[in-house]
Design an enzyme around this catalytic site. Structure first.
Site, short mmCIF file in Angstrom:
data_model
loop_
_atom_site.label_atom_id
_atom_site.label_comp_id
_atom_site.label_asym_id
_atom_site.label_seq_id
_atom_site.Cartn_x
_atom_site.Cartn_y
_atom_site.Cartn_z
N ASN A 1 8.10 -3.81 3.33
CA ASN A 1 6.67 -3.56 3.51
C ASN A 1 6.24 -3.80 4.95
O ASN A 1 5.60 -2.96 5.57
CB ASN A 1 5.87 -4.46 2.57
CG ASN A 1 4.37 -4.24 2.66
OD1 ASN A 1 3.92 -3.12 2.92
ND2 ASN A 1 3.61 -5.29 2.46
N HIS B 1 0.84 -1.20 0.00
CA HIS B 1 0.00 0.00 0.00
C HIS B 1 0.88 1.25 0.00
O HIS B 1 1.87 1.31 0.73
CB HIS B 1 -0.85 0.06 1.27
CG HIS B 1 -2.04 -0.83 1.28
ND1 HIS B 1 -1.97 -2.18 1.47
CD2 HIS B 1 -3.36 -0.53 1.15
CE1 HIS B 1 -3.21 -2.69 1.45
NE2 HIS B 1 -4.07 -1.72 1.26
#
Length: 253
Positions: A127, A96
């Site tokens: 991440n 994201h």
DNA sequence: CGGCATTGTAAA
DNA sequence: TTTACAATGCCG
């Protein structure tokens, strides 16, 4: 006439009210969603930047990230629409840009932040650990700053780039899309809290190395040099110059 | 078994 | 490099 007014209103809402947005080039493919705005790149099939405003109030929501599935962005035409298929077996996470944790205030914003236009191929360690640390830090910082203007996206360094996906999807009879794997990521953060305005930038490598925030922070000017983007350009020039040329990581703790 | 997605492999 | 096809696997 009505159309002209719409353009003017759009320019006003982007340029004046949305201080998180970088300067937008004429040919940019800008997509606005409930919780964030992004510029989609049809060569890399990643966003060039994703920008949003984070407020204290936004974090009071209780929309869960569960049941929100990664999916193609319906705004993008099917031939250019990245789907989770491109990331399957690639070895990369669907990282994201605007995090789910910043979209708890609206079920619609939460759903939209799982659109693939908000994703880049990210190494799992980055991440889930170092990039995630920075997202958590922003949510901590906003408690004191009230509002943060955040913009982040991929960095590509070198001449040739690794890609993922690209295989013809037999089930869906769809042409393969090659998603570029960024070599790194940037994030810039601005606080306009009266009297203590400040900004800071971060640069991470898209690899599995150790990358604590304290070693990744830099000035917004540095991030602009690397990305070619112009952040927080709606600020008054002398203020923008002052905030972007310097940074103090300890001031954010 | 029937339907559909995934994946190895090879032809165009 | 892209598309076609067949074997496999999953789930009802």
């Amino acid at each position: 006439m009505y159309f002209l007014l719409k353009i003017i209103f759009f320019a006003f809402s982007l340029g004046v009210m949305a201080q998180e947005l970088p300067a937008i080039s004429d040919d940019a493919y800008v997509i606005r969603h409930t919780g964030f705005t992004l510029s989609y790149n049809l060569k890399t099939y990643c966003p060039d930047w994703v920008a949003w405003k984070l407020t204290k109030e936004h974090l009071k929501g209780n929309v869960s990230r569960k049941n929100n599935d990664f999916q193609g962005d319906p705004v993008v035409d099917v031939s250019n629409r990245v789907t989770p298929y491109e990331y399957k077996k690639s070895g990369y996470d669907r990282g994201h840009m605007c995090p789910a944790g910043d979209n708890k205030w609206s079920s619609r914003a939460m759903m939209e932040c799982f659109y693939m236009t908000n994703m880049c191929p990210q190494v799992a360690v980055l991440n889930q650990r170092w990039w995630s640390n920075l997202e958590n830090a922003c949510r901590r910082w906003v408690q004191k700053e009230d509002t943060l203007y955040i913009c982040c996206g991929p960095i590509y360094q070198g001449e040739t780039f690794k890609t993922i996906g690209g295989r013809y999807n037999y089930s869906q009879k769809r042409k393969g899309i090659k998603v570029f794997v960024p070599t790194g990521f940037y994030k810039v953060v601005l606080s306009l809290k009266k009297g203590k305005e400040k900004a800071i930038g971060f640069i991470y490598n898209n690899d599995d190395s150790r990358q604590p925030m304290s070693e990744c922070c830099t000035s917004v000017d540095d991030v602009e040099k690397i990305t070619g983007l112009d952040f927080f350009s709606s600020l008054e020039d002398t203020l923008e110059e002052r905030l972007e040329s310097q940074y103090d990581f300890s001031a954010w703790k």
